[in-house]
Design a protein around this motif. Structure first.
Motif, PDB file in Angstrom:
ATOM      1  N   ILE A  98       0.890  -1.168   0.000  1.00 36.89           N
ATOM      2  CA  ILE A  98       0.000   0.000   0.000  1.00 36.89           C
ATOM      3  C   ILE A  98       0.925   1.215   0.000  1.00 36.89           C
ATOM      4  O   ILE A  98       1.824   1.296   0.855  1.00 36.89           O
ATOM      5  CB  ILE A  98      -0.868   0.024   1.281  1.00 36.89           C
ATOM      6  N   ARG A 126      -2.730   4.761  -0.505  1.00 36.22           N
ATOM      7  CA  ARG A 126      -3.043   5.374   0.780  1.00 36.22           C
ATOM      8  C   ARG A 126      -3.023   6.892   0.629  1.00 36.22           C
ATOM      9  O   ARG A 126      -2.437   7.428  -0.320  1.00 36.22           O
ATOM     10  CB  ARG A 126      -2.054   4.964   1.878  1.00 36.22           C
ATOM     11  N   GLN A 182      -8.987   3.328   7.877  1.00 30.85           N
ATOM     12  CA  GLN A 182      -7.813   3.213   8.761  1.00 30.85           C
ATOM     13  C   GLN A 182      -8.118   3.835  10.116  1.00 30.85           C
ATOM     14  O   GLN A 182      -8.654   4.932  10.197  1.00 30.85           O
ATOM     15  CB  GLN A 182      -6.643   3.941   8.092  1.00 30.85           C
ATOM     16  N   CYS A 235      -1.764  -3.486  11.784  1.00 34.66           N
ATOM     17  CA  CYS A 235      -0.594  -2.778  11.235  1.00 34.66           C
ATOM     18  C   CYS A 235       0.375  -2.375  12.339  1.00 34.66           C
ATOM     19  O   CYS A 235       0.054  -1.520  13.165  1.00 34.66           O
ATOM     20  CB  CYS A 235      -1.045  -1.553  10.439  1.00 34.66           C
ATOM     21  N   ARG A 237       3.222  -0.257  13.429  1.00 30.77           N
ATOM     22  CA  ARG A 237       3.739   1.026  12.931  1.00 30.77           C
ATOM     23  C   ARG A 237       4.736   1.647  13.918  1.00 30.77           C
ATOM     24  O   ARG A 237       5.003   2.835  13.869  1.00 30.77           O
ATOM     25  CB  ARG A 237       2.597   1.995  12.602  1.00 30.77           C
ATOM     26  N   ASP A 269       4.338  -0.751   8.796  1.00 31.15           N
ATOM     27  CA  ASP A 269       4.477   0.621   8.308  1.00 31.15           C
ATOM     28  C   ASP A 269       5.878   1.128   8.678  1.00 31.15           C
ATOM     29  O   ASP A 269       6.081   1.700   9.750  1.00 31.15           O
ATOM     30  CB  ASP A 269       3.384   1.485   8.970  1.00 31.15           C
ATOM     31  N   ILE A 296       2.823  -0.717   4.295  1.00 29.98           N
ATOM     32  CA  ILE A 296       2.189   0.549   3.924  1.00 29.98           C
ATOM     33  C   ILE A 296       3.290   1.606   3.992  1.00 29.98           C
ATOM     34  O   ILE A 296       3.984   1.717   5.009  1.00 29.98           O
ATOM     35  CB  ILE A 296       0.950   0.876   4.797  1.00 29.98           C
TER      36      ILE A 296
END
Ligand code: PEP
Ligand code: MN
Length: 346
Positions: A98, A126, A182, A235, A237, A269, A296
């Motif tokens: 992404i 995104r 999200q 996710c 991150r 991420d 991402i």
């Protein structure tokens, strides 16, 4: 608790179990499989419940779920969940990338990034339209206009779109335009928002909270799953630690651990996880090697002039380099880059 339903059960027997659960204030979440049908029970389970249920004609037995998170656990569902985001599967044996800007800033910017990331092989776009900013004086996003621009970029490139929802106030509007909603790190424990986003009927990309333990992260997913929405992507991150040389500390452990204890897809991420563009590629590759289903990544045509997160944004050229390397690592890991052109229809 899991209720194991007898082989060859009748619909009446099955419904009787669901009804009994409802009567005692619990919710039943069925998984109807080829081999086995089970009902995950969530809520305040009381000691006599197992005995009660086991006397019912459709019930083969009951098994406690030992983890505090229930619906997200592998005890509840052994096989991996695959989330379909407007035709792109996340959570299967492929890798999905992404990419896009931190924030949608203008038509030219978002179209340029969408074209570039599509050309480099990204499968989803995104872009933030409603931006959580530490300072209220920073750029906070184009809001509805940003959603329209993302939709225009999707129209042109075919890339499904993910964007952040910060407030219950905006869910209906954002769900009209986006393919996946999200929940940002700052809202990872906004429990009412999690429930309301769950009810919007779209896949949910759930970021880990800045100081959430892995258990708290899975319990946040539980709020969405409990609404009946099964499409949650976790996710990693980065979390806040004592380290200040990087923006956050990306917890690679979490990727491998969540894959072990949960059936939900996990992506990483490396942009927010590091805060530094030069670290995005090496750390992103490590995440794929650790078992992430995807990444991402923030990309900007001119990071020096980005209205948010320029320091961690890749140029389109650097992103293409990352894609080439990520494709190699993904192949080594036996999880090739997803491509609609080569996908086997389900
Ligand atoms: C983002 O994706 O731009 C973002 C704000 O992420 P996070 O919530 O992880 O900080
Ligand atoms: Mn960002």
């Amino acid at each position: 608790m899991m209720v194991i339903i007898k082989k060859g059960y009748s619909q009446d027997e099955f419904q009787a179990v669901m009804k009994r659960l409802e009567e005692v204030g619990l919710s039943g979440h069925p998984i109807i499989g080829q081999e086995k049908t089970v009902i995950g029970v969530v809520g305040q389970v009381y000691p006599e419940l197992a005995d009660d249920l086991e006397t019912m004609p459709g019930v083969d037995g009951t098994v406690p779920i030992s983890a505090s998170y229930k619906l997200s656990s592998r005890e509840f569902k052994a096989d991996d969940t695959i989330v379909n985001v407007r035709g792109v599967p996340i959570g299967d044996d492929n890798t999905v990338i992404i990419a896009g800007p931190c924030a949608v800033e203008s038509e030219d910017q978002v179209l340029a990034v969408a074209r570039a990331v599509k050309a480099a092989g990204a499968q989803l776009l995104r872009g933030g339209a409603f931006k959580p900013r530490t300072s209220p004086y920073s750029f906070r996003g184009l809001e509805k206009k940003g959603l329209e621009l993302l939709a225009a970029a999707r129209e042109e490139t075919g890339l499904p779109v993910v964007t952040e929802v910060m407030s219950v106030r905006d869910i209906d509007l954002i769900a009209e335009w986006a393919d996946m909603l999200q929940i940002g790190a700052r809202n990872a424990q906004n429990f009412i928002l999690l429930e309301e986003v769950g009810k919007a009927g779209k896949p949910v990309l759930l970021k880990r909270g800045l100081s959430s333990t892995i258990q708290e992260f899975l319990l946040a997913a539980e709020y969405v799953l409990k609404t009946g929405n099964r499409d949650v992507i976790m996710c990693e991150r980065g979390i806040r630690t004592f380290e200040t040389a990087t923006r956050n500390t990306l917890d690679v452990n979490a990727i491998a651990l969540i894959r072990e204890v949960s059936h939900l897809p996990v992506i990483a991420d490396p942009s927010h996880g590091t805060g530094k563009w030069a670290l995005v590629q090496p750390v992103g590759l490590a995440c794929i090697a650790a078992g992430a289903h995807g990444l991402i990544v923030e990309v900007h045509p001119n990071p020096d002039h980005a209205l948010s997160d320029g320091a961690q944004s890749l140029t389109p050229e650097k992103f293409a380099e990352l894609m080439a390397k990520a494709t190699e690592i993904a192949n080594v890991m036996g999880r090739p880059m997803y491509s609609a052109a080569t996908a086997v229809p389900a």
